[in-house]
Design an enzyme around this catalytic site. Sequence first.
Site, PDB file in Angstrom:
ATOM      1  N   HIS A 127      49.718  61.880  91.363  1.00 53.45           N
ATOM      2  CA  HIS A 127      48.311  61.663  91.681  1.00 53.45           C
ATOM      3  C   HIS A 127      47.903  62.673  92.749  1.00 53.45           C
ATOM      4  O   HIS A 127      48.727  63.456  93.243  1.00 53.45           O
ATOM      5  CB  HIS A 127      48.073  60.228  92.162  1.00 53.45           C
ATOM      6  CG  HIS A 127      48.005  59.231  91.042  1.00 53.45           C
ATOM      7  ND1 HIS A 127      46.991  59.236  90.109  1.00 53.45           N
ATOM      8  CD2 HIS A 127      48.839  58.207  90.697  1.00 53.45           C
ATOM      9  CE1 HIS A 127      47.183  58.247  89.243  1.00 53.45           C
ATOM     10  NE2 HIS A 127      48.302  57.611  89.576  1.00 53.45           N
ATOM     11  N   ASP A 155      41.795  65.983  93.256  1.00 53.84           N
ATOM     12  CA  ASP A 155      41.145  65.659  91.988  1.00 53.84           C
ATOM     13  C   ASP A 155      39.850  66.436  91.769  1.00 53.84           C
ATOM     14  O   ASP A 155      39.614  66.973  90.682  1.00 53.84           O
ATOM     15  CB  ASP A 155      40.828  64.163  91.926  1.00 53.84           C
ATOM     16  CG  ASP A 155      42.039  63.323  91.551  1.00 53.84           C
ATOM     17  OD1 ASP A 155      43.078  63.907  91.200  1.00 53.84           O
ATOM     18  OD2 ASP A 155      41.947  62.090  91.622  1.00 53.84           O
TER      19      ASP A 155
END
Length: 357
Positions: A127, A155
């Site tokens: 992540h 992200d």
Amino acid sequence: MGGTLTGIRIVELGGIGPVPHAGMVLADLGADVVRVERPGSDVTEMSSDQLLRGKRVVLADLKSAAGRAGVAGLLALADVALEGFRPGVVEKLGIGPADCAAANPRLVFGRMTGYGQDGPLAAAAGHDINYIALTGALHAIGGADPVPPLNLLGDFGGGSLFLVTGVLAALVERERTGRGQVVDAAIVDGVSVLMALIFSARDRGWWRDERSANLLDGAAPFYRTYRCSDGRHVAVGALELPFYAALCRGLGLPDAELPDRDDPANWPELSRRIGEVFLAHPRSHWESVFSGTDACVSPVLAIDEVAGHPHMAARGSVRHGTDFTVVAPAPRFSDSHPGPVVPATVLDLDAAAARWV
């Protein structure tokens, strides 16, 4: 008037994080984005999901032959594909870049991963926090311990926006060559580009490879946040000397009586002196004191305060809608204006394809 990407057709294969964010940015710019979701997805939640706004959603089971065939039909009509699966997944489904290029050689195939399409970690799970850990960025942020900067840096900053950049560049090149290509957008690569200044600063000797010891990481007393008497905070960005002078005037601290700000050895004492003054009054007091000055002092707004700030409200950057908060598209253009921000709508595969034929 439509947006700059009016007429561009995009298929977004469902996922979380950077891929739907990239699709949102492209939809905001006027592209026609069709997002493929798994059957059983909660379509009632889609109306309040900002990352799905402006898109048309179709439900298709990519594990079934019929679902794959339907999505392949959409890809044959599209200008851009966006996917964020692990390397090799779409190839196994028969809708990988080579499969799509055979049917649609003009397709730009945008691939979003954490670690990239190759390398020792290409197939590994991860992540945002894991990806930015490998770039040096996470090490540099925080006090005694590293602090994840939400999932904004990996992200969205190093991921989504580099995917968007790659897709747009590939579309421009397609105008010259007539051919699409594959865009390998890896978060570790994008964040490394964002870190270029810090790497350069370290190489040139004016950045120490430790937290809270540098100009821009909260150590400098003129580039950090301070607590006010009401528990709220202000952000100080008085890097240049004229701005620092304005800061000192507003605080009632004669610059000549303060420790030399250019010597990092003085930073703890200078931070203490400045902090004591800020702590004497609430944030609203300091907003009034520094309003209209070039001291580079700003209130640290809570999320619920953003839409009501005079500047943010004047630009309409963030506003409260009837059911959810609306973030305005960016950037803005002089000659093209996308339509209003609207929630996602749900279509079936046949209806989505019929719109593009």
